[in-house]
Design a protein around this motif. Structure first.
Motif, mmCIF file in Angstrom:
data_model
loop_
_atom_site.group_PDB
_atom_site.id
_atom_site.type_symbol
_atom_site.label_atom_id
_atom_site.label_comp_id
_atom_site.label_asym_id
_atom_site.label_seq_id
_atom_site.Cartn_x
_atom_site.Cartn_y
_atom_site.Cartn_z
ATOM 1 N N UNK A 290 0.823 -1.210 0.000
ATOM 2 C CA UNK A 290 0.000 0.000 0.000
ATOM 3 C C UNK A 290 0.858 1.261 0.000
ATOM 4 N N UNK A 291 1.956 1.236 0.738
ATOM 5 C CA UNK A 291 2.877 2.380 0.725
ATOM 6 C C UNK A 291 3.425 2.608 -0.676
ATOM 7 N N UNK A 292 3.731 1.510 -1.366
ATOM 8 C CA UNK A 292 4.229 1.622 -2.728
ATOM 9 C C UNK A 292 3.160 2.208 -3.650
ATOM 10 N N UNK A 293 1.934 1.680 -3.513
ATOM 11 C CA UNK A 293 0.825 2.149 -4.348
ATOM 12 C C UNK A 293 0.545 3.626 -4.092
ATOM 13 N N UNK A 294 0.695 4.067 -2.852
ATOM 14 C CA UNK A 294 0.407 5.461 -2.488
ATOM 15 C C UNK A 294 1.315 6.441 -3.219
ATOM 16 N N UNK A 295 2.537 6.013 -3.518
ATOM 17 C CA UNK A 295 3.493 6.916 -4.154
ATOM 18 C C UNK A 295 3.784 6.565 -5.605
ATOM 19 N N UNK A 296 3.248 5.444 -6.062
ATOM 20 C CA UNK A 296 3.443 5.023 -7.453
ATOM 21 C C UNK A 296 2.253 5.551 -8.252
ATOM 22 N N UNK A 297 2.471 6.385 -9.259
ATOM 23 C CA UNK A 297 1.355 7.066 -9.933
ATOM 24 C C UNK A 297 0.415 6.154 -10.699
ATOM 25 N N UNK A 298 0.896 5.006 -11.151
ATOM 26 C CA UNK A 298 0.027 4.115 -11.934
ATOM 27 C C UNK A 298 0.114 2.714 -11.353
ATOM 28 N N UNK B 280 -5.832 4.371 7.045
ATOM 29 C CA UNK B 280 -5.510 5.803 6.967
ATOM 30 C C UNK B 280 -4.909 6.141 5.600
ATOM 31 N N UNK B 281 -3.993 5.293 5.132
ATOM 32 C CA UNK B 281 -3.380 5.518 3.818
ATOM 33 C C UNK B 281 -4.403 5.367 2.694
ATOM 34 N N UNK B 282 -5.304 4.407 2.856
ATOM 35 C CA UNK B 282 -6.324 4.163 1.827
ATOM 36 C C UNK B 282 -7.209 5.385 1.620
ATOM 37 N N UNK B 283 -7.530 6.087 2.710
ATOM 38 C CA UNK B 283 -8.406 7.253 2.626
ATOM 39 C C UNK B 283 -7.797 8.395 1.820
ATOM 40 N N UNK B 284 -6.470 8.360 1.635
ATOM 41 C CA UNK B 284 -5.791 9.450 0.935
ATOM 42 C C UNK B 284 -5.488 9.122 -0.523
ATOM 43 N N UNK B 285 -5.923 7.951 -0.985
ATOM 44 C CA UNK B 285 -5.615 7.540 -2.355
ATOM 45 C C UNK B 285 -6.554 8.200 -3.358
ATOM 46 N N UNK C 45 -6.313 4.410 -7.737
ATOM 47 C CA UNK C 45 -5.533 3.577 -6.829
ATOM 48 C C UNK C 45 -6.393 2.992 -5.716
ATOM 49 N N UNK C 46 -7.426 3.736 -5.299
ATOM 50 C CA UNK C 46 -8.329 3.253 -4.256
ATOM 51 C C UNK C 46 -9.045 1.995 -4.718
ATOM 52 N N UNK D 258 -9.798 -3.749 -4.090
ATOM 53 C CA UNK D 258 -9.877 -5.045 -4.769
ATOM 54 C C UNK D 258 -8.810 -5.992 -4.234
ATOM 55 N N UNK D 259 -7.611 -5.473 -4.060
ATOM 56 C CA UNK D 259 -6.496 -6.280 -3.562
ATOM 57 C C UNK D 259 -6.743 -6.738 -2.130
ATOM 58 N N UNK D 260 -7.217 -5.839 -1.261
ATOM 59 C CA UNK D 260 -7.421 -6.169 0.145
ATOM 60 C C UNK D 260 -8.467 -7.259 0.344
ATOM 61 N N UNK D 261 -9.443 -7.350 -0.552
ATOM 62 C CA UNK D 261 -10.492 -8.354 -0.415
ATOM 63 C C UNK D 261 -10.072 -9.723 -0.955
ATOM 64 N N UNK D 262 -8.864 -9.805 -1.513
ATOM 65 C CA UNK D 262 -8.378 -11.086 -2.010
ATOM 66 C C UNK D 262 -9.047 -11.525 -3.291
ATOM 67 N N UNK D 263 -8.959 -10.667 -4.307
ATOM 68 C CA UNK D 263 -9.669 -10.958 -5.552
ATOM 69 C C UNK D 263 -8.775 -11.551 -6.636
ATOM 70 N N UNK D 264 -7.561 -11.993 -6.274
ATOM 71 C CA UNK D 264 -6.608 -12.524 -7.263
ATOM 72 C C UNK D 264 -6.430 -11.530 -8.403
ATOM 73 N N UNK D 265 -6.045 -10.315 -8.031
ATOM 74 C CA UNK D 265 -5.985 -9.220 -9.005
ATOM 75 C C UNK D 265 -4.929 -9.441 -10.080
ATOM 76 N N UNK D 266 -3.806 -10.054 -9.719
ATOM 77 C CA UNK D 266 -2.740 -10.253 -10.703
ATOM 78 C C UNK D 266 -2.977 -11.518 -11.500
ATOM 79 N N UNK D 267 -3.823 -11.442 -12.516
ATOM 80 C CA UNK D 267 -4.256 -12.674 -13.191
ATOM 81 C C UNK D 267 -3.801 -12.733 -14.642
ATOM 82 N N UNK D 268 -2.504 -12.608 -14.869
ATOM 83 C CA UNK D 268 -1.966 -12.877 -16.209
ATOM 84 C C UNK D 268 -0.637 -13.616 -16.058
ATOM 85 N N UNK D 269 -0.059 -14.035 -17.181
ATOM 86 C CA UNK D 269 1.122 -14.903 -17.120
ATOM 87 C C UNK D 269 2.337 -14.215 -16.499
#
Length: 341
Positions: free
Chosen positions: A111-119, A176-181, A185-186, A191-202
Motif C-alpha cells: 500500500x505504501x508503494x501504491x500510495x506513491x506510485x502514480x500508476x 488511513x493511507x487508503x483514505x488518501x488515495x 488507486x483506491x 480489490x487487492x485487500x479483499x483477495x480478488x486474485x488481481x494479478x491474473x496474467x502470465x
C-alpha cells in the motif's frame, strides 16, 4: 503396532491422499475453466488446449482463466504451508499468516508503494513480492521480539495476542493511507485487500512461481526439524539441532511464502489456518506427511473460493478472500472455543 509398519502405512496413506488431491485439482480446473460469463464445455477446453479452439476461446482460456487458476493454486499452497510452519514453530494451532499480522505487514508495504506510485495498475509484478517480503519480514521480526521472553522462549498465547495486536495496528495504518488515495488507486487497493486474485496474467504467474518452487522444497527438507521444534525444543537442542538457526530458516521461508502470495493474489486470510488443520486430521502431525497434503488443501481451497466467487452473482464477482473468510471465520471461532477448554 510395529513402528516401521506404522510409518509405512502412513506413507502409503499420504501418497493416496496426494493422488486424490491431484485428481480433485484436475476436476476443479475443469469446473473453473467452464465457470464465468462465457461458458466453455469440457470438449471445447480440450480442443482449445490442442490448438483447435476459436479465437475467443483461446483468449478466455489462455489469457484470462488459466493464469488466474494457476495463481490460485500456487497462492493456496504457499499460504497453507506458511501456516503449517508458523503453527509448528509456535506450537500454536491458531497461528496463521493473516491472524498473526504478517499479511497485514506485507499489505502495508504494498500500500505504501501504491500510495506513491502514480500508476498502480501497471506496477512491476516482479517487484511486488520483494516489497511485500520486506513488510512481512519487518512484521515477523517485531512480533518475534515482542513475543520472546528470556528464559522462557516464545509463549504460544503471547505470540498469538502480539500478532493480533501488531496486525490490527498495521491494518489501521493501511486504512488511513487508503483514505488518501486517488480513485484509481483506491479501486485497486480495495480489490487487492479483499483477495480478488488481481494479478491474473502470465507475468504474475512467473513472478510468483519461483518463490513457491524454491521455498516449498526448503520447508519440506526441514520437515523432521520442524517435527522436533513443534514437540520439544530442549530435546532437539540435545540432539545437536541449532534451534535459533533452524527457526530463522523456517520463519524466513514461511514469511517468503506468505508475502509473495499476498503480493500477487491479494489479502486472503484463513488458508494458513484451515490447510494445516485439515491435513493434520487426515495424516497426523508429522510434517513429512502433512506438508504435501497441506499444500493440496490450500491450493484446492483458494481455487474453489475463486470459482465459487465467480459463479455466485451473475454480473459481478465475489472475491475469493470473502468466500474463504465465510468458511474460515466460523472455524477460527470453533478452534478458539476448543483451545479454551
Amino acid at each position: 503396532m510395529n513402528p516401521h509398519l506404522f510409518a509405512q502405512a502412513r506413507r502409503k496413506r499420504s501418497i493416496r491422499l496426494i493422488m486424490l488431491f491431484a485428481l480433485l485439482l484436475m476436476i476443479g480446473f475443469i469446473i473453473s475453466l467452464n465457470t464465468g460469463r462465457y461458458s466453455i464445455a469440457p470438449y471445447e477446453i480440450w480442443q482449445t488446449l490442442i490448438g483447435e479452439g476459436s479465437k475467443k476461446q483461446n483468449i478466455v482460456l489462455f489469457d484470462l482463466r488459466l493464469p488466474r487458476m494457476i495463481i490460485a493454486v500456487l497462492m493456496g499452497a504457499g499460504l497453507a504451508v506458511s501456516g503449517a510452519v508458523l503453527q509448528g514453530i509456535s506450537r500454536n494451532g491458531l497461528s496463521d499468516p493473516g491472524i498473526l499480522g504478517i499479511n497485514s505487514g506485507a499489505g502495508l508495504a504494498v500500500l505504501l508503494f501504491v500510495s506513491f506510485y502514480p500508476t498502480a495498475q501497471v506496477a512491476p509484478p516482479f517487484f511486488m513480492p520483494f516489497l511485500a517480503l520486506i513488510g512481512a519480514g519487518v512484521t515477523a521480526a517485531i512480533i518475534y521480539m515482542l513475543s520472546y521472553k528470556k528464559g522462557h522462549g516464545i509463549s504460544p498465547t503471547r505470540l498469538l495476542l502480539t500478532g493480533i495486536a501488531v496486525g490490527a495496528g498495521f491494518s489501521s495504518a493501511s486504512i488511513i493511507l487508503t483514505l488518501q488515495l486517488n480513485p484509481r488507486n483506491l479501486e485497486f487497493v480495495v480489490t487487492w485487500q479483499m483477495g480478488s486474485l488481481w494479478g491474473s496474467n502470465w507475468e504474475f504467474v512467473l513472478a510468483l512461481l519461483p518463490w513457491i518452487v524454491i521455498l516449498l522444497p526448503i520447508v519440506y527438507w526441514k520437515a523432521r526439524v520442524l517435527n522436533m521444534l513443534s514437540l520439544n525444543e530442549q530435546l532437539a537442542s540435545s540432539l545437536g539441532v541449532s534451534i535459533n538457526k533452524e527457526r530463522l530458516i523456517l520463519i524466513t521461508a514461511a514469511v517468503g511464502l506468505a508475502a509473495s502470495s499476498v503480493a500477487i493474489g491479494g489479502g486472503i486470510g484463513f488458508v494458513g489456518l484451515l490447510g494445516p488443520h485439515i491435513a493434520r486430521r487426515l495424516v497426523g502431525p508429522q510434517h513429512q506427511y502433512m506438508l504435501p497434503i497441506t499444500a493440496g488443501v490450500g491450493a484446492l481451497l483458494v481455487l474453489a473460493g475463486d470459482t465459487i466467487g465467480r459463479s455466485l452473482m451473475e454480473h459481478t464477482e465475489v472475491p475469493a478472500g470473502v468466500v474463504i473468510s465465510l468458511l474460515g471465520g466460523p472455524y477460527f471461532i470453533y478452534l478458539l472455543m476448543r483451545s479454551g477448554r
